[in-house]
Scaffold this motif. Structure first.
Motif, PDB file in Angstrom:
ATOM      1  N   ARG A 136      32.858  36.407  40.485  1.00 12.82           N
ATOM      2  CA  ARG A 136      31.471  36.202  40.871  1.00 12.82           C
ATOM      3  C   ARG A 136      31.353  34.907  41.659  1.00 12.82           C
ATOM      4  NH1 ARG A 136      27.004  37.074  36.313  1.00 12.82           N
ATOM      5  NH2 ARG A 136      25.745  36.633  38.178  1.00 12.82           N
ATOM      6  N   PRO A 137      31.013  34.991  42.938  1.00 12.01           N
ATOM      7  CA  PRO A 137      30.861  33.772  43.738  1.00 12.01           C
ATOM      8  C   PRO A 137      29.590  33.026  43.372  1.00 12.01           C
ATOM      9  CG  PRO A 137      30.473  35.755  45.067  1.00 12.01           C
ATOM     10  CD  PRO A 137      30.807  36.220  43.691  1.00 12.01           C
ATOM     11  N   GLY A 138      29.594  31.723  43.660  1.00 11.49           N
ATOM     12  CA  GLY A 138      28.409  30.914  43.432  1.00 11.49           C
ATOM     13  C   GLY A 138      27.408  31.076  44.554  1.00 11.49           C
ATOM     14  N   ILE A 139      26.134  30.866  44.242  1.00 15.66           N
ATOM     15  CA  ILE A 139      25.116  30.870  45.284  1.00 15.66           C
ATOM     16  C   ILE A 139      25.310  29.644  46.176  1.00 15.66           C
ATOM     17  CG2 ILE A 139      23.497  32.135  43.828  1.00 15.66           C
ATOM     18  CD1 ILE A 139      22.019  29.507  43.337  1.00 15.66           C
ATOM     19  N   VAL A 140      24.672  29.640  47.327  1.00 16.74           N
ATOM     20  CA  VAL A 140      24.888  28.594  48.327  1.00 16.74           C
ATOM     21  C   VAL A 140      24.611  27.208  47.757  1.00 16.74           C
ATOM     22  CG1 VAL A 140      24.105  27.670  50.540  1.00 16.74           C
ATOM     23  CG2 VAL A 140      24.415  30.135  50.267  1.00 16.74           C
ATOM     24  N   SER A 141      23.564  27.064  46.960  1.00 15.44           N
ATOM     25  CA  SER A 141      23.157  25.749  46.470  1.00 15.44           C
ATOM     26  C   SER A 141      23.929  25.302  45.225  1.00 15.44           C
ATOM     27  CB  SER A 141      21.659  25.754  46.150  1.00 15.44           C
ATOM     28  OG  SER A 141      21.363  26.738  45.172  1.00 15.44           O
ATOM     29  N   SER A 142      24.791  26.158  44.691  1.00 16.85           N
ATOM     30  CA  SER A 142      25.500  25.828  43.455  1.00 16.85           C
ATOM     31  C   SER A 142      26.777  25.059  43.744  1.00 16.85           C
ATOM     32  CB  SER A 142      25.850  27.111  42.697  1.00 16.85           C
ATOM     33  OG  SER A 142      26.681  26.824  41.577  1.00 16.85           O
ATOM     34  N   PRO A 143      27.186  24.157  42.845  1.00 17.95           N
ATOM     35  CA  PRO A 143      28.491  23.506  42.982  1.00 17.95           C
ATOM     36  C   PRO A 143      29.639  24.449  42.628  1.00 17.95           C
ATOM     37  CG  PRO A 143      27.449  22.808  40.952  1.00 17.95           C
ATOM     38  CD  PRO A 143      26.424  23.632  41.691  1.00 17.95           C
ATOM     39  N   ILE A 144      29.336  25.608  42.027  1.00 16.12           N
ATOM     40  CA  ILE A 144      30.378  26.564  41.657  1.00 16.12           C
ATOM     41  C   ILE A 144      30.801  27.369  42.877  1.00 16.12           C
ATOM     42  CG2 ILE A 144      30.926  28.592  40.259  1.00 16.12           C
ATOM     43  CD1 ILE A 144      29.015  27.553  38.148  1.00 16.12           C
ATOM     44  N   ASP A 145      32.093  27.416  43.128  1.00  8.46           N
ATOM     45  CA  ASP A 145      32.636  28.255  44.186  1.00  8.46           C
ATOM     46  C   ASP A 145      32.696  29.702  43.705  1.00  8.46           C
ATOM     47  OD1 ASP A 145      33.814  29.225  46.444  1.00  8.46           O
ATOM     48  OD2 ASP A 145      35.693  28.139  46.237  1.00  8.46           O
ATOM     49  N   PHE A 146      33.350  29.927  42.565  1.00  8.50           N
ATOM     50  CA  PHE A 146      33.360  31.247  41.947  1.00  8.50           C
ATOM     51  C   PHE A 146      33.913  31.119  40.527  1.00  8.50           C
ATOM     52  CE2 PHE A 146      37.434  30.837  44.135  1.00  8.50           C
ATOM     53  CZ  PHE A 146      38.349  31.222  43.163  1.00  8.50           C
ATOM     54  N   ILE A 147      33.626  32.136  39.707  1.00  7.49           N
ATOM     55  CA  ILE A 147      34.315  32.283  38.435  1.00  7.49           C
ATOM     56  C   ILE A 147      35.152  33.554  38.510  1.00  7.49           C
ATOM     57  CG2 ILE A 147      32.551  31.054  37.130  1.00  7.49           C
ATOM     58  CD1 ILE A 147      31.693  33.795  35.973  1.00  7.49           C
ATOM     59  N   LEU A 148      36.280  33.525  37.833  1.00 12.37           N
ATOM     60  CA  LEU A 148      37.208  34.653  37.841  1.00 12.37           C
ATOM     61  C   LEU A 148      37.598  34.956  36.404  1.00 12.37           C
ATOM     62  CD1 LEU A 148      40.292  35.164  40.142  1.00 12.37           C
ATOM     63  CD2 LEU A 148      40.519  35.403  37.668  1.00 12.37           C
ATOM     64  N   ALA A 149      37.577  36.235  36.049  1.00 14.58           N
ATOM     65  CA  ALA A 149      38.012  36.659  34.723  1.00 14.58           C
ATOM     66  C   ALA A 149      38.857  37.911  34.868  1.00 14.58           C
ATOM     67  CB  ALA A 149      36.803  36.936  33.822  1.00 14.58           C
ATOM     68  N   SER A 150      39.858  38.054  34.018  1.00 12.70           N
ATOM     69  CA  SER A 150      40.710  39.237  34.099  1.00 12.70           C
ATOM     70  C   SER A 150      41.477  39.437  32.813  1.00 12.70           C
ATOM     71  CB  SER A 150      41.699  39.115  35.272  1.00 12.70           C
ATOM     72  OG  SER A 150      42.728  38.197  34.963  1.00 12.70           O
ATOM     73  N   TRP A 151      41.996  40.649  32.644  1.00 10.66           N
ATOM     74  CA  TRP A 151      43.027  40.900  31.636  1.00 10.66           C
ATOM     75  C   TRP A 151      44.087  41.816  32.236  1.00 10.66           C
ATOM     76  CZ3 TRP A 151      43.748  46.009  30.528  1.00 10.66           C
ATOM     77  CH2 TRP A 151      42.666  46.879  30.483  1.00 10.66           C
ATOM     78  N   LEU A 152      45.296  41.636  31.741  1.00 14.69           N
ATOM     79  CA  LEU A 152      46.427  42.464  32.135  1.00 14.69           C
ATOM     80  C   LEU A 152      47.115  42.990  30.883  1.00 14.69           C
ATOM     81  CD1 LEU A 152      48.103  40.271  34.920  1.00 14.69           C
ATOM     82  CD2 LEU A 152      46.983  42.478  35.273  1.00 14.69           C
ATOM     83  N   HIS A 153      47.426  44.268  30.889  1.00 13.52           N
ATOM     84  CA  HIS A 153      48.244  44.869  29.832  1.00 13.52           C
ATOM     85  C   HIS A 153      49.503  45.403  30.504  1.00 13.52           C
ATOM     86  CE1 HIS A 153      49.403  47.162  26.275  1.00 13.52           C
ATOM     87  NE2 HIS A 153      49.565  48.235  27.057  1.00 13.52           N
ATOM     88  N   LEU A 154      50.639  44.820  30.161  1.00  9.30           N
ATOM     89  CA  LEU A 154      51.887  45.122  30.851  1.00  9.30           C
ATOM     90  C   LEU A 154      52.906  45.668  29.863  1.00  9.30           C
ATOM     91  CD1 LEU A 154      52.121  41.789  32.881  1.00  9.30           C
ATOM     92  CD2 LEU A 154      51.038  43.937  33.590  1.00  9.30           C
ATOM     93  N   GLU A 155      53.366  46.894  30.106  1.00  3.02           N
ATOM     94  CA  GLU A 155      54.440  47.448  29.289  1.00  3.02           C
ATOM     95  C   GLU A 155      55.755  46.826  29.721  1.00  3.02           C
ATOM     96  OE1 GLU A 155      56.141  51.713  29.435  1.00  3.02           O
ATOM     97  OE2 GLU A 155      54.643  51.746  27.836  1.00  3.02           O
ATOM     98  N   LEU A 156      56.543  46.366  28.766  1.00  2.60           N
ATOM     99  CA  LEU A 156      57.779  45.662  29.064  1.00  2.60           C
ATOM    100  C   LEU A 156      58.972  46.614  29.054  1.00  2.60           C
ATOM    101  CD1 LEU A 156      57.200  42.502  26.839  1.00  2.60           C
ATOM    102  CD2 LEU A 156      56.673  42.803  29.276  1.00  2.60           C
ATOM    103  N   PRO A 157      59.942  46.394  29.952  1.00  2.03           N
ATOM    104  CA  PRO A 157      61.131  47.257  29.991  1.00  2.03           C
ATOM    105  C   PRO A 157      61.904  47.262  28.679  1.00  2.03           C
ATOM    106  CG  PRO A 157      61.020  45.853  31.937  1.00  2.03           C
ATOM    107  CD  PRO A 157      59.970  45.377  30.992  1.00  2.03           C
TER     108      PRO A 157
END
Length: 310
Positions: free
Chosen positions: A100-121
């Motif tokens: 989610r990017p920040g609005i023009v007047s905000s000091p926030i550039d963006f926030i990023l959130a994620s999850w990864l589920h990785l099956e291992l060999p």
């Protein structure tokens, strides 16, 4: 899957927030119905289907706090559906991404959130969850970085930091303002008291060079009834520290007004871009194709590079 991702080195219940209000610049204007719907544009993100209950509760609480308390700073997520949730051809590895990017007047550039589920060999699976807040070069305050990696039910790696954007030797006032005055070292030391928690040393010297002196990078290894004990540590120890550091970032970084001249702004832009570019080069460009295939990796990387402006 973050600029300071631990996923490559690894392969080699948040308590309710206090009711005190943020300064006006951070007050959220969203309604309760928005809170009930969860993170905007990221319904799959909040499911966390592969996590233990304490790990899931931690992530839902952290992301919800970011969303509800910073919502007035943020635009809706523009991540396309095939990147918001993606998987490999066999469906054994899945991932989500929300930016989610920040609005023009905000000091926030963006926030990023994620999850990864990785099956291992080798069998089993790895779960990687992260949340980040990036600020614009209109301020020199640190970024927020959180990542919790579940290598298996009894072994985790935890990274939490307010990553500095200035040389702390050249700018001792920066060290005092954001690290000493905020007592971040005391929070780091709290985890030292837990016998199962030990320092973790990333194999990446670049990664270690951009972490602050008070950054938390630890492993949690539990024996006996290890899965239950790991959940207790997440609920009783990690959640408390993560909550406190998040509060500090929201109050004393996002809402701190600092005068930035043109030269200093240019230096901040250059430094931020170099760190993000290096992370993609060292980690995501190799790990994502290996885990999800080139076609899926290209889609995801295109979105991340767009947010990073590289």
């Amino acid at each position: 899957m973050v600029p300071l991702s631990l996923s490559k080195p690894v392969n080699t219940l948040l308590l309710p927030l206090p009711s005190k209000k943020l300064p006006f610049c951070c007050v959220c204007s969203s309604k309760s119905s928005d809170m009930e719907k969860g993170i905007r544009g990221g319904q799959r993100l909040m499911e966390f289907p592969h996590l233990s209950a304490p790990h899931k509760d931690l992530m839902v609480s952290l992301i919800s706090a970011f969303e509800t308390r910073l919502d007035s700073h943020l635009l809706p997520s523009l991540v396309p559906p095939d990147v918001e949730y993606y998987q490999n051809h066999s469906g054994t590895s899945q991932g989500t991404l929300l930016i989610r990017p920040g609005i023009v007047s905000s000091p926030i550039d963006f926030i990023l959130a994620s999850w990864l589920h990785l099956e291992l060999p080798t069998g089993g699976a790895m779960n990687i969850t992260n949340l980040q807040g990036y600020l614009k070069p209109s301020t020199d305050a640190p970024h927020f970085q959180f990542e919790l990696v579940q290598c298996n039910p009894t072994y985790l790696i935890f990274f939490l930091d307010l990553t500095p954007r200035k040389d702390l030797v050249l700018y001792p006032d920066y060290l005092k303002t954001f690290y000493e005055d905020n007592k971040l070292e005391a929070l780091r030391q709290q985890l030292d008291q837990v016998s199962e928690i030990k320092p973790y040393f990333s194999s990446s010297l670049h990664f270690r060079s951009v972490v602050s002196p008070t950054g938390i990078l630890v492993s949690i290894k539990c024996t006996g009834d290890g899965a239950q004990r790991a959940g207790e540590i997440i609920r009783d120890n990690i959640s408390h520290v993560a909550n406190e550091v998040m509060e500090i970032w929201m109050y004393n970084c996002v809402c701190r007004v600092r005068d930035i001249g043109d030269y200093e702004r240019a230096q901040l832009e250059k430094r931020d871009r170099l760190i993000k570019s290096k992370a993609i080069e060292m980690d995501l460009s190799s790990s994502l194709p290996m885990q999800f295939g080139q076609e899926v990796a290209d889609r995801v990387l295109e979105v991340i590079k767009g947010a990073f402006n590289i």
